[in-house]
Design an enzyme around this catalytic site. Structure first.
Site, PDB file in Angstrom:
ATOM      1  CD  GLU A  96      -2.847   1.396   0.442  1.00 59.11           C
ATOM      2  OE1 GLU A  96      -2.461   1.525  -0.747  1.00 59.11           O
ATOM      3  OE2 GLU A  96      -4.028   1.522   0.790  1.00 59.11           O
ATOM      4  CG  ASP A  97      -0.822   4.713  -1.766  1.00 61.01           C
ATOM      5  OD1 ASP A  97      -1.526   4.106  -0.932  1.00 61.01           O
ATOM      6  OD2 ASP A  97      -1.306   5.510  -2.594  1.00 61.01           O
ATOM      7  CG  ASP A 100      -5.777   9.201   5.800  1.00 55.46           C
ATOM      8  OD1 ASP A 100      -4.958   9.978   6.295  1.00 55.46           O
ATOM      9  OD2 ASP A 100      -6.961   9.518   5.588  1.00 55.46           O
ATOM     10  CG  PHE A 149      -3.828  15.370   0.767  1.00 51.98           C
ATOM     11  CD1 PHE A 149      -4.751  14.408   1.133  1.00 51.98           C
ATOM     12  CD2 PHE A 149      -3.415  15.424  -0.559  1.00 51.98           C
ATOM     13  CE1 PHE A 149      -5.272  13.516   0.200  1.00 51.98           C
ATOM     14  CE2 PHE A 149      -3.930  14.548  -1.501  1.00 51.98           C
ATOM     15  CZ  PHE A 149      -4.860  13.588  -1.118  1.00 51.98           C
ATOM     16  NE  ARG A 162      -2.807   8.386  -9.683  1.00 52.33           N
ATOM     17  CZ  ARG A 162      -3.421   7.976  -8.567  1.00 52.33           C
ATOM     18  NH1 ARG A 162      -2.697   7.582  -7.538  1.00 52.33           N
ATOM     19  NH2 ARG A 162      -4.726   7.963  -8.477  1.00 52.33           N
TER      20      ARG A 162
HETATM   21  P1  IMP Z   1      -7.650   5.054   4.227  1.00 52.43           P
HETATM   22  O1  IMP Z   1      -8.686   4.029   3.905  1.00 52.43           O
HETATM   23  O2  IMP Z   1      -8.252   6.290   4.872  1.00 52.43           O
HETATM   24  O3  IMP Z   1      -6.510   4.519   5.042  1.00 52.43           O
HETATM   25  O4  IMP Z   1      -7.157   5.607   2.847  1.00 52.43           O
HETATM   26  C1  IMP Z   1      -6.086   5.104   2.225  1.00 52.43           C
HETATM   27  C2  IMP Z   1      -6.031   5.553   0.788  1.00 52.43           C
HETATM   28  O5  IMP Z   1      -6.388   6.935   0.623  1.00 52.43           O
HETATM   29  C3  IMP Z   1      -4.596   5.440   0.338  1.00 52.43           C
HETATM   30  O6  IMP Z   1      -4.373   4.193  -0.229  1.00 52.43           O
HETATM   31  C4  IMP Z   1      -4.468   6.564  -0.639  1.00 52.43           C
HETATM   32  O7  IMP Z   1      -4.833   6.097  -1.923  1.00 52.43           O
HETATM   33  C5  IMP Z   1      -5.445   7.600  -0.168  1.00 52.43           C
HETATM   34  N1  IMP Z   1      -4.764   8.631   0.651  1.00 52.43           N
HETATM   35  C6  IMP Z   1      -4.769   8.757   1.995  1.00 52.43           C
HETATM   36  N2  IMP Z   1      -4.024   9.800   2.409  1.00 52.43           N
HETATM   37  C7  IMP Z   1      -3.510  10.347   1.282  1.00 52.43           C
HETATM   38  C8  IMP Z   1      -2.627  11.466   1.035  1.00 52.43           C
HETATM   39  O8  IMP Z   1      -2.155  12.186   1.934  1.00 52.43           O
HETATM   40  N3  IMP Z   1      -2.325  11.696  -0.265  1.00 52.43           N
HETATM   41  C9  IMP Z   1      -2.809  10.945  -1.299  1.00 52.43           C
HETATM   42  N4  IMP Z   1      -3.618   9.895  -1.112  1.00 52.43           N
HETATM   43  C10 IMP Z   1      -3.980   9.596   0.167  1.00 52.43           C
HETATM   44 MG    MG Z   2      -3.903   3.586  -1.973  1.00 55.50          MG
END
Ligand code: IMP
Ligand code: MG
Length: 172
Positions: A96-97, A100, A149, A162
């Site tokens: 995973e990148d 959050d 962000f 990206r």
């Molecule tokens: P989560 O389900 O809230 O943990 O969201 C995770 C996904 O939201 C990541 O895989 C990213 O694709 C996107 N995301 C969360 N934070 C960021 C950020 O700061 N920049 C860009 N994408 C984000």
């Molecule tokens: Mg992602």
């Protein structure tokens, strides 16, 4: 044009990716792991990670819907592109990148566990622990970052940025 400010350079990322790759290569030696990248954000990290590893690995990708995340638990998340590899009995490492809230990852791990992999672990390059709403185990973390962000190194804002090689924050 939005301005970006580098917070983690490409060199720092490369060094950390090499460390993660070494650790993963040790842990998965002779296990023929299946690395599952979550699209789209993980595509850059995935390609650097596999090339820094010194064991063979198979690759697949999955894509989750990004809307509805974090509202009622993870009930609104959907799979937009399925896995093409059966994961039953496989050693699966989710790539995973950034984590959050943890909602999408938590949903995906539940989904995968039902398919009975031999093992299931997570590698996330970036982690924003202060934003977590669901407790998810992350076995390999690249960098913990503050609540901001970020874009670049595969991560986008409205499909832009990206391509940036460094991790950046957006400035108004
Ligand atoms: P989560 O389900 O809230 O943990 O969201 C995770 C996904 O939201 C990541 O895989 C990213 O694709 C996107 N995301 C969360 N934070 C960021 C950020 O700061 N920049 C860009 N994408 C984000
Ligand atoms: Mg992602």
């Amino acid at each position: 044009m939005d301005k970006t400010k580098i917070i983690i350079t490409r060199e720092e990322i490369a060094r950390r990716v090499a460390e993660l790759a070494a650790e993963i290569s040790r842990d998965y030696k002779n296990k023929n792991p299946l690395l599952v990248g979550i699209l789209k954000g993980s595509f850059v990290f995935m390609s650097d990670l596999v090339r820094a590893m010194n064991i063979p690995a198979e690759i697949d990708f999955i894509r989750l819907s990004s809307y509805g995340r974090c509202t009622e638990s993870s009930g609104k998340i959907r799979i937009m592109k399925r896995l093409e590899t059966p994961i039953k009995g496989r050693h699966v490492l989710v790539v995973e990148d950034i984590v959050d809230s943890g909602c999408s990852l938590s949903y995906l791990l539940d989904f995968m566990r039902l398919r009975k992999p031999a093992s299931l672990k997570v590698c996330a390059l970036f982690d924003k622990p202060s934003r977590r709403k669901v407790d998810v185990p992350i076995d390999y973390v690249g960098f913990q970052i503050p609540d901001a962000f970020v874009v670049g190194y595969g991560l986008d804002f409205g499909e832009k940025f990206r391509h940036l090689p460094d991790l950046c924050i957006l400035e108004e």
